[in-house]
Design a protein around this motif. Structure first.
Motif, PDB file in Angstrom:
ATOM      1  N   TYR A   1     -54.268  34.772  32.284  1.00  0.00           N
ATOM      2  CA  TYR A   1     -52.922  34.400  31.838  1.00  0.00           C
ATOM      3  C   TYR A   1     -53.022  33.287  30.805  1.00  0.00           C
ATOM      4  N   SER A   2     -53.849  32.291  31.087  1.00  0.00           N
ATOM      5  CA  SER A   2     -54.046  31.178  30.162  1.00  0.00           C
ATOM      6  C   SER A   2     -54.686  31.651  28.859  1.00  0.00           C
ATOM      7  N   THR A   3     -55.723  32.483  28.967  1.00  0.00           N
ATOM      8  CA  THR A   3     -56.411  32.999  27.783  1.00  0.00           C
ATOM      9  C   THR A   3     -55.482  33.887  26.963  1.00  0.00           C
ATOM     10  N   ASP A   4     -54.619  34.637  27.644  1.00  0.00           N
ATOM     11  CA  ASP A   4     -53.677  35.503  26.955  1.00  0.00           C
ATOM     12  C   ASP A   4     -52.729  34.681  26.076  1.00  0.00           C
ATOM     13  N   TRP A   5     -52.278  33.535  26.566  1.00  0.00           N
ATOM     14  CA  TRP A   5     -51.417  32.663  25.761  1.00  0.00           C
ATOM     15  C   TRP A   5     -52.176  32.099  24.563  1.00  0.00           C
ATOM     16  N   GLN A   6     -53.441  31.733  24.782  1.00  0.00           N
ATOM     17  CA  GLN A   6     -54.249  31.230  23.663  1.00  0.00           C
ATOM     18  C   GLN A   6     -54.378  32.323  22.600  1.00  0.00           C
ATOM     19  N   ALA A   7     -54.600  33.549  23.034  1.00  0.00           N
ATOM     20  CA  ALA A   7     -54.729  34.673  22.100  1.00  0.00           C
ATOM     21  C   ALA A   7     -53.402  34.927  21.385  1.00  0.00           C
TER      22      ALA A   7
END
Length: 110
Positions: A49-55
């Motif tokens: 979820y966190s990585t998805d926001w960064q992406a």
């Protein structure tokens, strides 16, 4: 001390939801897991979820191609860990579905 007994959970890949209630929301996989295993699975979903926001924010920098993008690599690695864990803990229907996707590098028959 954590409860080491396995309980039945229902996992939604789209939302990252893990529930003990079969009818609470749509789900993709049924698994049997200990409290510790559920904690680990939740951590994987939280990481993605966190990585998805960064992406998402990275998409505003159009000159970085997908295959050079650390966030996408991290997301893909964590997603593989999620599928590996669901494969290991899942019922036969979950295992069969994951096998049919062909996404795990060295799936082992149990």
């Amino acid at each position: 001390m954590a409860d080491e007994r396995k309980k039945t959970y229902y996992v939604s890949m789209a939302t990252g939801e893990i529930s003990q209630l079969k009818t609470a929301s749509p789900w993709d996989f049924q698994i049997e897991a200990t409290d510790e295993e559920i904690t680990q699975l939740r951590e994987y979903f939280d990481q993605n979820y966190s990585t998805d926001w960064q992406a998402f924010w990275r998409t505003h920098v159009p000159y970085i191609q997908y295959h050079y993008d650390r966030e996408n690599d991290a997301y893909d690695r964590t997603l593989t860990k999620i599928y590996e864990m669901i494969y290991r803990l899942g019922n036969e229907e979950a295992k069969e579905h994951i096998r049919s996707l062909g996404i795990l590098p060295d799936e082992k028959e149990e």
